[in-house]
Write a protein that holds these residues in place. Structure first.
Motif, short mmCIF file in Angstrom:
data_model
loop_
_atom_site.label_atom_id
_atom_site.label_comp_id
_atom_site.label_asym_id
_atom_site.label_seq_id
_atom_site.Cartn_x
_atom_site.Cartn_y
_atom_site.Cartn_z
N PHE A 256 0.84 -1.19 0.00
CA PHE A 256 0.00 0.00 0.00
C PHE A 256 0.88 1.24 0.00
CE2 PHE A 256 1.19 -0.84 4.29
CZ PHE A 256 1.21 0.36 4.97
N ALA A 257 0.25 2.40 -0.18
CA ALA A 257 0.97 3.68 -0.15
C ALA A 257 0.03 4.75 0.37
CB ALA A 257 1.48 4.04 -1.54
N PHE A 258 0.61 5.83 0.88
CA PHE A 258 -0.17 6.98 1.34
C PHE A 258 -0.25 8.02 0.23
CE2 PHE A 258 1.18 5.08 5.31
CZ PHE A 258 0.04 5.20 6.11
N VAL A 259 -1.40 8.68 0.15
CA VAL A 259 -1.58 9.80 -0.77
C VAL A 259 -1.44 11.08 0.04
CG1 VAL A 259 -3.17 10.97 -2.34
CG2 VAL A 259 -3.12 8.46 -2.25
N ARG A 306 0.45 13.14 -8.76
CA ARG A 306 -0.92 12.64 -8.96
C ARG A 306 -0.93 11.29 -9.68
NH1 ARG A 306 -3.62 16.32 -12.58
NH2 ARG A 306 -5.45 15.03 -12.17
N THR A 307 0.24 10.71 -9.88
CA THR A 307 0.32 9.45 -10.62
C THR A 307 0.47 8.26 -9.69
OG1 THR A 307 1.35 10.57 -12.51
CG2 THR A 307 1.56 8.18 -12.41
N LEU A 308 -0.34 7.24 -9.91
CA LEU A 308 -0.21 5.97 -9.21
C LEU A 308 0.52 4.99 -10.11
CD1 LEU A 308 -3.79 5.38 -7.71
CD2 LEU A 308 -1.79 6.35 -6.58
N TYR A 309 1.50 4.31 -9.54
CA TYR A 309 2.23 3.25 -10.23
C TYR A 309 1.79 1.93 -9.58
CZ TYR A 309 5.33 6.96 -11.92
OH TYR A 309 5.85 8.09 -12.50
N VAL A 310 1.17 1.06 -10.36
CA VAL A 310 0.60 -0.17 -9.82
C VAL A 310 1.24 -1.37 -10.51
CG1 VAL A 310 -1.51 -1.44 -9.29
CG2 VAL A 310 -1.58 1.06 -9.52
N LEU A 311 1.89 -2.23 -9.72
CA LEU A 311 2.49 -3.45 -10.26
C LEU A 311 1.51 -4.61 -10.17
CD1 LEU A 311 6.09 -3.44 -8.70
CD2 LEU A 311 5.41 -2.73 -11.01
N SER A 312 1.50 -5.44 -11.19
CA SER A 312 0.72 -6.68 -11.19
C SER A 312 1.65 -7.83 -11.52
CB SER A 312 -0.41 -6.63 -12.22
OG SER A 312 -1.47 -5.81 -11.78
N ALA A 313 1.61 -8.90 -10.68
CA ALA A 313 2.53 -10.01 -10.85
C ALA A 313 1.96 -11.19 -11.63
CB ALA A 313 3.00 -10.50 -9.48
N ALA A 314 0.65 -11.23 -11.82
CA ALA A 314 0.00 -12.34 -12.54
C ALA A 314 0.32 -13.69 -11.92
CB ALA A 314 0.39 -12.31 -14.03
N TYR A 315 0.41 -13.74 -10.60
CA TYR A 315 0.74 -14.99 -9.91
C TYR A 315 -0.27 -16.09 -10.23
CZ TYR A 315 4.21 -12.74 -6.87
OH TYR A 315 5.31 -12.09 -6.37
N THR A 316 -1.55 -15.77 -10.18
CA THR A 316 -2.57 -16.80 -10.42
C THR A 316 -3.30 -16.61 -11.74
OG1 THR A 316 -4.28 -15.56 -9.24
CG2 THR A 316 -2.94 -17.07 -7.95
N THR A 317 -3.34 -15.39 -12.26
CA THR A 317 -4.00 -15.19 -13.55
C THR A 317 -3.15 -15.77 -14.68
OG1 THR A 317 -2.98 -13.02 -13.93
CG2 THR A 317 -5.08 -13.06 -12.73
N GLY A 318 -1.81 -15.74 -14.49
CA GLY A 318 -0.90 -16.33 -15.46
C GLY A 318 -0.98 -15.70 -16.83
N ALA A 319 -1.33 -14.40 -16.88
CA ALA A 319 -1.58 -13.79 -18.18
C ALA A 319 -0.64 -12.64 -18.54
CB ALA A 319 -3.03 -13.28 -18.24
N ASP A 320 -0.56 -11.61 -17.71
CA ASP A 320 0.12 -10.39 -18.15
C ASP A 320 0.68 -9.60 -16.96
OD1 ASP A 320 1.01 -8.17 -19.61
OD2 ASP A 320 -0.95 -7.20 -19.49
N PRO A 321 1.86 -9.98 -16.44
CA PRO A 321 2.46 -9.13 -15.42
C PRO A 321 2.77 -7.76 -16.03
CG PRO A 321 4.04 -10.75 -16.22
CD PRO A 321 2.72 -11.10 -16.84
N ASN A 322 2.44 -6.69 -15.29
CA ASN A 322 2.57 -5.37 -15.91
C ASN A 322 2.74 -4.26 -14.90
OD1 ASN A 322 -0.14 -4.30 -15.08
ND2 ASN A 322 -0.91 -5.93 -16.42
#
Length: 331
Positions: A256-259, A306-322
């Motif tokens: 998580f992060a604080f705004v 004002r920009t959020l940087y969000v990582l996705s690991a695709a651990y279970t979706t197995g589709a598109d880490p991004n």
């Protein structure tokens, strides 16, 4: 890599983090707000997928630290790597952590060695956590620009060091262990790690407990993935005060992060539900992004302006880490 993902998928499913419906937390207390994150966002954020990573080589981004020029420094969990992602989207591998002699099969819960938390210092030095199930390699590593990573503190091989935060005032790091259910401290210079808190609110219920962590002027904040909670632990002369559960019902909450400068708004990644939420001071939450926006098991979030940087690991979706970018509304 496919075997690792299947193992993790089974573990996540067993922990219930793939279930989108929010169930009451077992640690909910009277007067503690319960988050509700199952509805659609009331104000969708403008967002886009900025970078696609290579799943086949283990580029499952786990944690993020921002540089002043907008470069995102990330850990690739299954690849044991640390990378820099430029504002233009170019990815450069900075280091690979050493493979344990057994290949990482004894890493608790997950069964593979992984890089986790990351912190960037003002001089560009990176500090990274590594969990390998091996006493000779598990720990906190320092990575100076142009150098090889050096372990500066050993951490328990029976645990899984996960979240990392730095307290500039006290010159020490705070480390969550998701298996042991603890928060430990390590001096900036490195050396012996000491358990700071082992409160029951940090414990797992079978999969992963204490996860993300941040330092604020008067408190340490952390998440518990299994218990679905956001926690605040007051700092009392550098010692922990009583844990307060700020919000519950946050299924699969990761980092998580604080705004802004205060503690009034938190943005958090909910891994299994493929959701990014905001949490206000009263513990109420609303959805900011979802799988419809390209989230694939989001693990970590950073705020820069004002920009959020969000990582996705695709651990279970197995589709598109991004890496996704979203824009916060003007206040």
């Amino acid at each position: 890599m496919r075997k690792r993902m299947m193992t993790l998928a089974v573990a996540l499913a067993a922990a219930g983090v793939s279930v989108v419906t929010v169930a009451p937390s077992s640690v909910a207390q009277a007067g503690t707000a319960r988050a509700s994150v199952v509805g659609p966002s009331t104000a969708p954020l403008p967002s886009r997928i900025a970078v696609h990573f290579d799943l086949a080589t283990g580029q499952m981004p786990e944690n993020i630290a921002m540089g002043p020029d907008g470069t995102a420094y990330v850990t690739f969990a299954a690849a044991r790597q640390v990378a820099a992602v430029t504002p233009s989207g170019a990815t450069r591998i900075l280091a690979t952590l050493p493979a344990p002699a057994d290949g990482g099969v004894n890493t608790p819960v997950l069964g593979f060695a992984l890089t986790t938390g990351i912190v960037r210092m003002a001089d560009g030095t990176l500090y990274v956590l590594y969990a390998s199930g091996d006493a000779a390699t598990t720990g906190l590593y320092r990575l100076r620009p142009g150098r090889v990573p050096q372990r500066v503190a050993a951490l328990p091989a029976a645990g899984l060091p996960n979240g990392l935060a730095f307290d500039a005032v006290a010159s020490r790091f705070y480390v969550t262990d998701s298996v042991l259910g603890t928060i430990s401290t390590v001096p900036l210079r490195g050396g012996r790690a000491e358990v700071w808190s082992s409160a029951s609110e940090l414990a797992s219920t079978g999969f992963l407990g204490a996860n993300g962590i941040k330092v604020r002027p008067d408190a340490i904040w952390a998440t518990n993935l299994d218990q679905g909670t956001l926690l605040r632990i007051p700092l009392r002369h550098s010692r922990p005060g009583p844990v307060r559960v700020v919000a519950t019902g946050l299924v699969g909450i990761d980092d998580f992060a604080f705004v802004g400068a205060g503690d009034h708004q938190v943005v958090a990644a909910l891994n299994g539900p493929n959701t990014l939420v905001s949490i206000d001071a009263a513990g109420r939450s609303r959805t900011l992004m979802s799988g419809a926006d390209g989230l694939q098991n989001p693990t970590s979030v950073a705020v820069r302006g004002r920009t959020l940087y969000v990582l996705s690991a695709a651990y279970t979706t197995g589709a598109d880490p991004n890496l996704a970018l979203a824009t916060l509304p003007r206040r």
